[in-house]
Write a protein that holds these residues in place. Structure first.
Motif, PDB file in Angstrom:
ATOM      1  N   THR A 288      -1.639   3.472  -9.004  1.00  0.00           N
ATOM      2  CA  THR A 288      -1.068   2.642 -10.018  1.00  0.00           C
ATOM      3  C   THR A 288      -0.143   1.586  -9.266  1.00  0.00           C
ATOM      4  N   ALA A 289       0.525   2.246  -8.408  1.00  0.00           N
ATOM      5  CA  ALA A 289       1.537   1.299  -7.695  1.00  0.00           C
ATOM      6  C   ALA A 289       0.677   0.237  -6.591  1.00  0.00           C
ATOM      7  N   LEU A 290      -0.522   0.630  -6.214  1.00  0.00           N
ATOM      8  CA  LEU A 290      -1.232  -0.102  -5.000  1.00  0.00           C
ATOM      9  C   LEU A 290      -1.626  -1.059  -5.998  1.00  0.00           C
ATOM     10  N   ALA A 291      -2.315  -0.759  -6.924  1.00  0.00           N
ATOM     11  CA  ALA A 291      -3.111  -1.744  -7.965  1.00  0.00           C
ATOM     12  C   ALA A 291      -2.164  -2.757  -8.471  1.00  0.00           C
ATOM     13  N   ALA A 292      -0.823  -2.413  -8.565  1.00  0.00           N
ATOM     14  CA  ALA A 292       0.193  -3.613  -9.053  1.00  0.00           C
ATOM     15  C   ALA A 292       0.784  -4.249  -7.676  1.00  0.00           C
ATOM     16  N   GLY A 293       0.297  -3.766  -6.480  1.00  0.00           N
ATOM     17  CA  GLY A 293       0.778  -4.577  -5.506  1.00  0.00           C
ATOM     18  C   GLY A 293       2.490  -4.395  -4.969  1.00  0.00           C
ATOM     19  N   THR A 294       2.951  -3.336  -5.768  1.00  0.00           N
ATOM     20  CA  THR A 294       4.348  -3.184  -5.511  1.00  0.00           C
ATOM     21  C   THR A 294       4.766  -2.049  -4.144  1.00  0.00           C
ATOM     22  N   VAL A 295       3.522  -1.452  -3.700  1.00  0.00           N
ATOM     23  CA  VAL A 295       3.804  -0.549  -2.765  1.00  0.00           C
ATOM     24  C   VAL A 295       2.609  -0.824  -1.674  1.00  0.00           C
ATOM     25  N   GLN A 296       2.915  -0.339  -0.457  1.00  0.00           N
ATOM     26  CA  GLN A 296       1.938  -0.333   0.774  1.00  0.00           C
ATOM     27  C   GLN A 296       1.653   0.824   1.485  1.00  0.00           C
ATOM     28  N   LEU A 297       0.531   1.061   1.819  1.00  0.00           N
ATOM     29  CA  LEU A 297       0.308   2.355   2.744  1.00  0.00           C
ATOM     30  C   LEU A 297       0.236   1.784   4.033  1.00  0.00           C
ATOM     31  N   LEU A 298       0.792   2.817   4.906  1.00  0.00           N
ATOM     32  CA  LEU A 298       0.927   2.701   6.507  1.00  0.00           C
ATOM     33  C   LEU A 298      -0.433   2.601   7.056  1.00  0.00           C
ATOM     34  N   PHE A 299      -1.240   3.464   6.437  1.00  0.00           N
ATOM     35  CA  PHE A 299      -2.660   3.501   6.784  1.00  0.00           C
ATOM     36  C   PHE A 299      -3.598   3.219   5.876  1.00  0.00           C
ATOM     37  N   PRO A 300      -4.227   2.030   5.488  1.00  0.00           N
ATOM     38  CA  PRO A 300      -5.123   1.660   4.565  1.00  0.00           C
ATOM     39  C   PRO A 300      -6.342   2.844   4.487  1.00  0.00           C
ATOM     40  N   GLU A 301      -6.716   3.037   3.375  1.00  0.00           N
ATOM     41  CA  GLU A 301      -7.806   4.106   3.343  1.00  0.00           C
ATOM     42  C   GLU A 301      -9.056   3.993   3.838  1.00  0.00           C
ATOM     43  N   ALA A 302      -9.216   2.460   3.624  1.00  0.00           N
ATOM     44  CA  ALA A 302     -10.508   1.982   4.310  1.00  0.00           C
ATOM     45  C   ALA A 302     -10.479   2.167   6.099  1.00  0.00           C
ATOM     46  N   MET A 303      -9.706   2.730   6.375  1.00  0.00           N
ATOM     47  CA  MET A 303      -9.627   3.113   7.872  1.00  0.00           C
ATOM     48  C   MET A 303     -10.614   4.213   8.194  1.00  0.00           C
ATOM     49  N   ARG A 304     -10.662   4.946   7.254  1.00  0.00           N
ATOM     50  CA  ARG A 304     -11.467   6.355   7.292  1.00  0.00           C
ATOM     51  C   ARG A 304     -12.893   5.941   7.489  1.00  0.00           C
ATOM     52  N   MET A 305     -13.241   4.705   6.912  1.00  0.00           N
ATOM     53  CA  MET A 305     -14.793   4.374   6.946  1.00  0.00           C
ATOM     54  C   MET A 305     -15.287   4.128   8.601  1.00  0.00           C
ATOM     55  N   LEU A 306     -14.273   3.746   9.336  1.00  0.00           N
ATOM     56  CA  LEU A 306     -14.402   3.280  10.601  1.00  0.00           C
ATOM     57  C   LEU A 306     -14.882   4.702  11.382  1.00  0.00           C
ATOM     58  N   ASN A 307     -14.516   5.787  10.738  1.00  0.00           N
ATOM     59  CA  ASN A 307     -14.972   7.207  11.649  1.00  0.00           C
ATOM     60  C   ASN A 307     -16.599   7.462  11.535  1.00  0.00           C
TER      61      ASN A 307
END
Length: 476
Positions: A288-307
């Motif tokens: 919910t917070a990510l969708a609202a743009g109020t918080v940021q992840l240190l490691f974006p989950e899209a990083m996992r796709m590069l594996n």
């Protein structure tokens, strides 16, 4: 005290001329007298406990007595090459997909990415925040066989401490590489500082899981102790740090993520949300917070796709699109890799199968999505009929890659049995895993087998019984 290599080591964001890098273990350059004196000092240290929290001592009887010893300039060049290869791989993905969802579709990545905004535009910088490629040295030439950009890259403090302990035994010759833990902490601080607002709060959560450090440690209290160096390091950089369990997170009416009574701005997510147990409400609060743009992840989950190893196959498909120096870099340091799977046109699959049969003994079959050597088959270990059937059966279900087989150089590794003081020497292959944090090389995970299983297999992984080690740097 061991000398430290400056933190700016290995920061290369632009391509240079074609590399001629050859890395050799410098242990052999020490005289027999120097080696003997070193081994006496190491034996006097007895058992080292580095990595016990991570569950690394797979073999309680034997410990390696020395690190891999690399030339400092060569280590810097390895970092430049690694960052450039990672950058080129991301660029191949960006040629094919504009959003995270499009990339997932092309890669056939059906894993539950709970915090992934599939409509979000792909951005190369967040995708390159951290990686730990698997590198084999073949006649001294680094060969990048996997990229490893998963979120859960653990063990930084333990590796840093191990490298410093080794370097402290030869303070006039050896130095510890730049601290991976410090590099990650500075990355986190930089991301937090880039967000608007006053004094920002960073969340370092605990979580329950059946895998990873949480699974090994067993309790949240033990996990909190494991994360203590991260909390202390972030606090030392002037950021407010809050520790809270993932299961207790909530959001307010403005979509702000709440932890320990207040909002947080950045989440130190060194885990995959899908693997956390008993924390559905907290996982949803982060979403919910990510969708609202109020918080940021240190490691974006899209990083996992590069594996996904299919990305390395795309890199080879795009050779003609690369600048000459980049093409030379890939051809020299990334073994030929090709993919096949349900989405591939039949004619291309037939062509690839023909090559796979002709070159069977020189190829390795790997799942495009996978880790720890699971599902890896060496063509030399099966006959033509089995090889052909295996590729066809697996490719019909999910993407697989075929990669040119690379055999690691062997190094002489002395071992100590701390309980008895016994020593022995084993000649072993090694896999080198340099950490690339925000474009800079810092620290390295080294794995090899031990005296009880020196030839345990071609897959050098802790799951297959490999021992964790690291490296130190030396100058001519």
């Amino acid at each position: 005290m061991a000398r430290a290599v400056p933190s700016e080591v290995g920061n290369g964001r632009t391509a240079g001329p074609p590399t001629t890098l050859v890395l050799r273990d410098r242990w052999e350059q020490m005289s027999p007298t120097e080696q003997t004196q070193y081994l006496e000092r190491r034996a006097a240290e007895g058992r080292w406990e580095h990595g016990r929290l991570e569950g690394w001592p797979a073999n309680e009887e034997w410990q390696p007595m020395r690190p891999l010893v690399l030339d400092a300039d060569g280590y810097r060049e390895l970092g430049r090459i690694a960052h450039r290869i990672l950058t080129l791989t991301v660029e191949t993905c960006l040629r094919r997909a504009r959003t995270a969802g499009e990339l997932g579709e092309l890669l056939g990545d059906l894993r539950p990415h709970l915090w992934l905004d599939r409509a979000a535009a792909l951005n190369d910088t967040p995708l390159l925040r951290i990686a730990r490629p698997d590198v084999l040295l073949c006649d001294g030439v680094p060969q990048f066989v996997e990229l490893n950009t998963a979120i859960a890259l653990y063990g930084f403090p333990a590796l840093d401490h191990m490298a410093s302990a080794y370097a402290g035994l030869v303070p006039d010759r050896w130095s510890a590489p730049p601290s991976t833990h410090r590099a990650r902490t500075e990355l986190l601080a930089g991301i937090a500082a880039g967000r608007p607002g006053g004094r920002l709060r960073v969340l370092v959560p605990t979580w329950a899981s059946r895998v990873g450090p949480a699974g090994r440690l067993g309790t949240r209290e033990a996990l909190r102790g494991y994360l203590r160096p991260t909390v202390e390091a972030v606090s030392a950089l002037g950021l407010d740090v809050v520790e809270e369990d993932l299961s207790r997170l909530r959001t307010d009416s403005d979509g702000r993520l709440l932890a320990d009574g207040g909002p947080v701005d950045v989440v130190f997510n060194c885990f995959a949300g899908a693997r956390a147990t008993g924390a559905d409400d907290g996982v949803e609060a982060v979403r919910t917070a990510l969708a609202a743009g109020t918080v940021q992840l240190l490691f974006p989950e899209a990083m996992r796709m590069l594996n996904n190893k299919q990305a390395l196959a795309w890199l080879h498909e795009d050779l003609d699109l690369l600048a000459p120096q980049d093409r030379a870099l890939v051809e020299k340091h990334v073994p030929w890799t090709a993919w096949t799977g349900p989405r591939q046109p039949p004619a291309q699959r037939t062509e690839l199968l023909e090559r796979a049969l002709a070159d069977r003994t020189d190829l390795v079959l790997k799942p495009a999505i996978g880790a720890n050597g699971t599902g890896v088959v060496f063509g030399a270990d099966v006959d033509d009929r089995t090889w052909h059937a295996l590729i066809g059966e697996r490719a019909a279900k999910a993407a697989v890659v075929l990669q040119r087989r690379v055999d690691s150089d062997l190094v002489d590794m002395p071992f100590l049995a701390p309980a008895t003081g016994r020593q022995c020497d084993v000649r072993v292959p090694v896999v080198v895993g340099p950490f690339i944090v925000d474009g800079r090389i810092s620290g390295t995970l080294v794995r090899h087998f031990g005296p009880e299983n020196p030839g345990a297999g071609r897959i050098i992984n802790t799951r297959t019984g490999a021992t964790v080690n690291t490296l130190v740097l030396t100058t001519p």
